[in-house]
Design an enzyme around this catalytic site. Structure first.
Site: not given
Ligand code: MN
Length: 401
Positions: A116, A161, A169, A196, A198, A285, A324
């Site tokens: 990624d 990340h 990430g 976020d 995440h 996101d 995204y």
């Protein structure tokens, strides 16, 4: 809100480099153009980002990790393409070369620079401007007068990340950690808030043993969901025990509950910790309809969360992060920029926008919630999470050190 200076971190070069991250190609331009087409750029002071030095990256990242970036830059500049090389080599030599290639791939894997986070030849230049932009913002924040706490916006930052020696990430460099280290030269209690979808693992890891940075992340937490950390019981380590908070929610959380619990917890953290500066990662996101997200949160709810913090009147850095669904990311960050500037925007995307067609079929600024999305969070579950965090604040006697 009283009139405050708002600065916007911007240069053409920053946008061009930010656009190169393979996971968010072109997103920085899309966002900047929407902000510009609404005329918001004229209402802010432009803060021109300065490239950070390679040596500054190692204030957080390991020199081995940064060395990998240099290697990609070197290999691109000095080696002919593989095909040309292979044509000039005998078949045994090609096999040897292939072996070497595998070896290189395992190095890439070791540093997370694959999967990624694929590397590219100019990744070092990217890292220096992405980190440099957030560092420039933090240097400006430590210089502002205590009576005039500024708000600085950097939509090209927020890469939470990235670890000390590993990309992950879609994050290559942890500009947030590098920026907070600058803030630490002047402030002794920094509150980092991560909106976020995440978990803000890289930032939490960097500061989980100190009381000088309180990290609070709210994120989707389910089996198999990236990055898999950030349980409600994680509250910091050693000397920093109590100074980390995590609010894990399940798929489909709506803006109403998100704001309700955000307000409840952040108010308590504010009372106990009394921060002297704030950094807010506003990953888009966490907005409804993100392909990697899974919430049902509208921009309005997150804007209310940010305003909760802004009303404390502290030096505050607003950062981007994930996001995204690019048109929605650009819509959310434009709406938030306008709200901070106390400016109402027309719901129709300006037809002068170069990327107008990307906002179809509705060509509007609003993002609506998804009426059919199931909310897997019960009030009982969310209340239990909130109670655990509140209990930890008491148990570890979190205070304004
Ligand atoms: Mn994210």
């Amino acid at each position: 809100m009283s009139k405050r200076t708002v600065r916007y971190v911007y240069s053409e070069y920053l946008i061009r480099e930010a656009d190169k991250n393979p996971a968010v190609k072109g997103r920085a331009t899309l966002t900047h153009q929407l902000i510009t087409s609404y005329g918001l750029i004229n209402l802010m002071e432009i803060l021109t980002p300065i490239n950070c030095k390679v040596s500054e990256l190692t204030n957080f990242h390991s020199s081995d990790y940064v060395e990998q970036f240099k290697r990609f830059e070197r290999s691109h500049n000095t080696q002919p393409s593989k095909q040309i090389r292979n044509e000039a080599l005998s078949s045994t030599q090609v096999e040897e070369e292939e072996e070497e290639e595998v070896c290189e791939e395992s190095i890439e894997e070791e540093y997370g620079l694959g999967y990624d986070c694929p590397a590219w030849s100019c990744i070092l230049s990217y890292a220096c401007i992405i980190a440099g932009a957030t560092i420039t913002a933090c240097e400006a924040l430590i210089k502002c007068k205590p009576t005039e706490p500024e708000i600085i916006i950097n939509w090209c930052g927020g890469w939470h990340h990235a670890h000390r020696d590993k990309a992950g990430g879609h994050c290559y460099i942890n500009d947030i950690v590098l920026g907070i280290l600058v803030l630490r030269q002047h402030f002794s209690r920094i509150l980092y808030i991560d909106l976020d979808v995440h978990h803000g693992d890289g930032v939490q890891e960097a500061f989980e043993t100190t009381k000088h940075v309180f990290t609070f992340s709210l994120h989707k937490y389910e089996c198999g969901y990236y990055p898999g950390t950030g349980n409600v019981s994680d509250c910091g380590l050693a000397g920093g025990r109590g100074y980390t908070a995590n609010f894990p929610y399940k798929d489909g959380i709506d803006g109403f509950s998100f704001y309700k619990y955000f307000k409840r917890i952040v108010t308590r953290i504010g009372e106990c910790y009394n921060p002297d500066a704030c950094v807010i990662q506003c990953g888009a996101d966490a907005i409804v309809s993100d392909p990697l997200g899974g919430t049902n949160i509208t921009p309005h709810a997150l804007i209310c969360c940010v305003f909760m913090i802004l009303k404390w009147n502290l030096p505050t850095l607003i950062l981007g992060g994930g996001g995204y669904n690019f048109p929605n990311t650009s819509r959310f960050w434009t709406q938030l920029t306008a709200a901070i500037l106390n400016k109402k925007l027309c719901n129709d995307i300006p037809a002068t926008n170069d990327n107008f067609l990307k906002y179809g079929p509705g060509y509007s600024l609003n993002i609506n919630s998804d009426k059919f999305k199931k909310n897997w969070n019960t009030e009982e579950y969310l209340d239990r999470c909130a109670k655990t965090i509140e209990d930890n604040l008491i148990k570890y006697e979190v205070c304004a050190i």
